[in-house]
Design a protein around this motif. Sequence first.
Motif, mmCIF file in Angstrom:
data_model
loop_
_atom_site.group_PDB
_atom_site.id
_atom_site.type_symbol
_atom_site.label_atom_id
_atom_site.label_comp_id
_atom_site.label_asym_id
_atom_site.label_seq_id
_atom_site.Cartn_x
_atom_site.Cartn_y
_atom_site.Cartn_z
ATOM 1 N N VAL A 130 37.905 -24.278 55.731
ATOM 2 C CA VAL A 130 38.378 -22.914 55.517
ATOM 3 C C VAL A 130 38.325 -22.535 54.039
ATOM 4 C CG1 VAL A 130 40.363 -21.377 55.739
ATOM 5 C CG2 VAL A 130 39.833 -23.000 57.565
ATOM 6 N N LEU A 131 38.752 -23.439 53.171
ATOM 7 C CA LEU A 131 38.788 -23.110 51.753
ATOM 8 C C LEU A 131 37.389 -22.913 51.173
ATOM 9 C CD1 LEU A 131 41.659 -25.432 50.455
ATOM 10 C CD2 LEU A 131 41.744 -23.007 51.012
ATOM 11 N N GLU A 132 36.440 -23.746 51.587
ATOM 12 C CA GLU A 132 35.077 -23.571 51.092
ATOM 13 C C GLU A 132 34.490 -22.253 51.580
ATOM 14 O OE1 GLU A 132 30.774 -25.908 50.974
ATOM 15 O OE2 GLU A 132 32.523 -26.832 51.894
ATOM 16 N N LYS A 133 34.757 -21.887 52.822
ATOM 17 C CA LYS A 133 34.278 -20.597 53.331
ATOM 18 C C LYS A 133 34.940 -19.439 52.591
ATOM 19 C CE LYS A 133 33.241 -22.323 57.978
ATOM 20 N NZ LYS A 133 33.585 -22.239 59.430
ATOM 21 N N LEU A 134 36.220 -19.610 52.239
ATOM 22 C CA LEU A 134 36.919 -18.566 51.491
ATOM 23 C C LEU A 134 36.302 -18.391 50.107
ATOM 24 C CD1 LEU A 134 39.277 -16.561 51.260
ATOM 25 C CD2 LEU A 134 40.705 -18.458 50.488
ATOM 26 N N PHE A 135 36.003 -19.488 49.442
ATOM 27 C CA PHE A 135 35.354 -19.402 48.130
ATOM 28 C C PHE A 135 33.967 -18.780 48.245
ATOM 29 C CE2 PHE A 135 38.326 -22.922 46.829
ATOM 30 C CZ PHE A 135 38.970 -22.193 45.839
ATOM 31 N N ASP A 136 33.235 -19.130 49.300
ATOM 32 C CA ASP A 136 31.910 -18.529 49.502
ATOM 33 C C ASP A 136 32.016 -17.024 49.710
ATOM 34 O OD1 ASP A 136 30.628 -20.952 49.231
ATOM 35 O OD2 ASP A 136 30.616 -21.383 51.392
ATOM 36 N N ALA A 137 33.069 -16.587 50.407
ATOM 37 C CA ALA A 137 33.220 -15.162 50.692
ATOM 38 C C ALA A 137 33.485 -14.350 49.428
ATOM 39 C CB ALA A 137 34.358 -14.951 51.694
ATOM 40 N N ILE A 138 34.100 -14.970 48.426
ATOM 41 C CA ILE A 138 34.385 -14.236 47.189
ATOM 42 C C ILE A 138 33.327 -14.527 46.114
ATOM 43 C CG2 ILE A 138 36.852 -14.155 47.637
ATOM 44 C CD1 ILE A 138 37.240 -16.468 45.732
ATOM 45 N N GLY A 139 32.262 -15.217 46.509
ATOM 46 C CA GLY A 139 31.142 -15.406 45.591
ATOM 47 C C GLY A 139 31.153 -16.688 44.804
ATOM 48 N N ILE A 140 32.054 -17.623 45.114
ATOM 49 C CA ILE A 140 32.103 -18.922 44.433
ATOM 50 C C ILE A 140 31.541 -19.962 45.395
ATOM 51 C CG2 ILE A 140 33.564 -20.621 43.283
ATOM 52 C CD1 ILE A 140 35.566 -18.407 42.737
ATOM 53 N N HIS A 141 30.376 -20.495 45.100
ATOM 54 C CA HIS A 141 29.677 -21.371 46.026
ATOM 55 C C HIS A 141 29.742 -22.822 45.546
ATOM 56 C CE1 HIS A 141 28.079 -17.765 47.950
ATOM 57 N NE2 HIS A 141 27.669 -17.346 46.752
ATOM 58 N N GLY A 142 29.644 -23.719 46.522
ATOM 59 C CA GLY A 142 29.585 -25.147 46.218
ATOM 60 C C GLY A 142 30.900 -25.773 45.827
ATOM 61 N N VAL A 143 32.016 -25.155 46.189
ATOM 62 C CA VAL A 143 33.329 -25.696 45.845
ATOM 63 C C VAL A 143 33.854 -26.542 47.004
ATOM 64 C CG1 VAL A 143 35.714 -25.152 45.282
ATOM 65 C CG2 VAL A 143 33.866 -23.776 44.331
ATOM 66 N N SER A 144 34.128 -27.812 46.736
ATOM 67 C CA SER A 144 34.698 -28.711 47.736
ATOM 68 C C SER A 144 35.870 -29.448 47.105
ATOM 69 C CB SER A 144 33.649 -29.710 48.242
ATOM 70 O OG SER A 144 34.228 -30.583 49.199
ATOM 71 N N LEU A 145 37.066 -29.189 47.590
ATOM 72 C CA LEU A 145 38.261 -29.786 47.007
ATOM 73 C C LEU A 145 38.506 -31.208 47.483
ATOM 74 C CD1 LEU A 145 40.730 -26.762 47.193
ATOM 75 C CD2 LEU A 145 39.393 -27.535 45.240
#
Length: 288
Positions: A130-145
Motif C-alpha cells: 500500500v505504501l509503495e502504491k501511495l508513493f507512486d500515486a504522488i509521483g515518488i517511485h521506487g520507494v520500498s520501506l
Amino acid sequence: MTAAVPVRRAVLRSRASWLLFPAAAVLLVFFCYPLAVILLRSFSEPAFGLSNYVSVLGDEVQIRVVLRTLRTALIITVATLVVAYPYAYAMSRVGRRARGLLTLLVLMPFWTSVMARNFAWYVLEQRGGVLEKLFDAIGIHGVSLLGSVTGVTVAMVQVMLPFMVLPLQNTMRGIDRSLLHAAGSLGARGPVAFVRVYLPLSMPGVLAGVSVVFIMSLGFYITPALLGTPQQALAAQVIGTRVNDLLDFAGAGALGAVLLVLTLIVLAVLSRLAAPLGTSTAGGADRG
C-alpha cells in the motif's frame, strides 16, 4: 499531645514503608538480580577482566551497531514527540466524549498482538504494498520501506505513540489555561504565549514521554528483526544473535552494559539541558 504527634507520624511512615516491600522484592528478583548476573558474567567469562569490553569497544562493526541504535532511538523519540504533542494538546482541549474517543484510538495498539502489528506493517511496507502504491500515486517511485531503518522507524513510532501521548496529556490537563489569558493581557499573544508559558509547563510530560520512548526504543527486537535486515541490525538483534547462535553470554552482556551506560549518559545530558531551559523560561513568564 503535641509531643506525641511527631512520634505517631513516624510510626505511620514506618508502617507505610512496608507497603513498598512487595514492589521492591519484585524489582530485586526480576530486574536487579538478572542484571547483576549478566554484568558479572561479562567481567568473569572466559577469564576475569575487561576482555569482553575491549572486544566490544575495539570492534568497528559493533560500535557502528551501537551508534545506529542510538540514532534510531533518537529519531523515533523526536518523531513520536512531534506527532504526540499536538494530539495530546487536542485531547486536553476537547470535551469528555471526544477525549474518550481520542484515548480509545491511541490505546488501540495495546489491544493488538505485537506480532500482528508487525506483520501488518510488513504487508504495508513490502514491494507492491500500500505504501509503495501511495508513493507512486504522488509521483515518488521506487520507494520500498521494508528492509530499511526508515521502515523500522515508522513502525516503531506507531508502537511508541501511546507512551508519549499519555504522559503529555496527563500533564497538559493540569495546566491552568487562565495563565495563557493572563499572558495575552500582558502582551504575549498567540505563539509567544504558547512558547513562554504553555510549553515550559508541559515540559514534565515531555521529559517523561521522551525518557520512556527513548529507553524502550533501544531494546526493541521483534520490529527490527521482522522489518529490518541483518545489514542494518540494531543492538538487540546483535545481542540476540550472540546469545542464541553463538552462546556468547559474556559478550552479549558486555554489549548490553555498554548500551546501558550510553543510555544513562544521554538521559543525563537531556535532563541537564531541559531543566534550566524550562526553569528560566517559566521564570521569565512569571516576571512578565
